[in-house]
Scaffold this motif. Structure first.
Motif, PDB file in Angstrom:
ATOM      1  N   THR A  14       8.451  -7.543   5.753  1.00  0.00           N
ATOM      2  CA  THR A  14       8.820  -6.460   6.668  1.00  0.00           C
ATOM      3  C   THR A  14       9.003  -5.153   5.919  1.00  0.00           C
ATOM      4  N   SER A  15       9.195  -5.218   4.614  1.00  0.00           N
ATOM      5  CA  SER A  15       9.424  -4.010   3.819  1.00  0.00           C
ATOM      6  C   SER A  15       8.168  -3.160   3.622  1.00  0.00           C
ATOM      7  N   ILE A  16       7.008  -3.623   4.078  1.00  0.00           N
ATOM      8  CA  ILE A  16       5.788  -2.832   3.913  1.00  0.00           C
ATOM      9  C   ILE A  16       5.710  -1.687   4.906  1.00  0.00           C
ATOM     10  N   GLY A  17       6.549  -1.715   5.906  1.00  0.00           N
ATOM     11  CA  GLY A  17       6.529  -0.648   6.908  1.00  0.00           C
ATOM     12  C   GLY A  17       5.721  -1.053   8.126  1.00  0.00           C
ATOM     13  N   ARG A  21       2.198  -3.262   8.574  1.00  0.00           N
ATOM     14  CA  ARG A  21       2.410  -4.581   9.192  1.00  0.00           C
ATOM     15  C   ARG A  21       1.534  -4.731  10.439  1.00  0.00           C
ATOM     16  N   ARG A  22       1.498  -3.676  11.259  1.00  0.00           N
ATOM     17  CA  ARG A  22       0.643  -3.708  12.456  1.00  0.00           C
ATOM     18  C   ARG A  22      -0.824  -3.850  12.066  1.00  0.00           C
ATOM     19  N   ALA A  23      -1.224  -3.179  10.991  1.00  0.00           N
ATOM     20  CA  ALA A  23      -2.620  -3.264  10.542  1.00  0.00           C
ATOM     21  C   ALA A  23      -2.970  -4.701  10.157  1.00  0.00           C
ATOM     22  N   LEU A  24      -2.091  -5.348   9.415  1.00  0.00           N
ATOM     23  CA  LEU A  24      -2.355  -6.729   8.994  1.00  0.00           C
ATOM     24  C   LEU A  24      -2.366  -7.682  10.184  1.00  0.00           C
ATOM     25  N   GLY A  48      -3.581   2.081   8.126  1.00  0.00           N
ATOM     26  CA  GLY A  48      -2.144   1.837   8.072  1.00  0.00           C
ATOM     27  C   GLY A  48      -1.704   1.233   6.749  1.00  0.00           C
ATOM     28  N   MET A  49      -2.652   0.676   6.005  1.00  0.00           N
ATOM     29  CA  MET A  49      -2.335   0.102   4.692  1.00  0.00           C
ATOM     30  C   MET A  49      -2.522   1.175   3.628  1.00  0.00           C
ATOM     31  N   GLY A  50      -1.538   1.322   2.784  1.00  0.00           N
ATOM     32  CA  GLY A  50      -1.631   2.264   1.678  1.00  0.00           C
ATOM     33  C   GLY A  50      -1.288   1.568   0.378  1.00  0.00           C
TER      34      GLY A  50
END
Length: 75
Positions: A14-17, A21-24, A48-50
């Motif tokens: 959950t710490s990825i933001g 998270r939505r992207a994955l 959304g992933m950086g």
């Protein structure tokens, strides 16, 4: 599926933001183990992933003894 249900069945950190998270989840990745079949480059292409989210995800994989398909290690 409600937001609460999706977090119960997913071990994506959950710490990825939220955007990452939505992207994955949107790409069908609910479990870290699923990411062992794709490369970091493929995951980074998701909107959304950086780099920070990728690093957190990489570290979570390593904690479980897993890596992305290209076998990346922490740099």
């Amino acid at each position: 599926m409600t937001k609460n249900n999706s977090s119960l069945i997913s071990d994506i950190p959950t710490s990825i933001g939220a955007p990452a998270r939505r992207a994955l989840v949107g790409a069908g990745y609910l479990q870290l183990e699923q990411l062992t079949k794709v490369s970091e480059a493929e995951v980074l292409k998701l909107h959304g992933m950086g780099p920070k989210a990728l690093d957190i995800t990489r570290r979570a994989l390593i904690e479980k003894g897993l890596t992305f398909a290209n076998g990346s290690e922490i740099k």
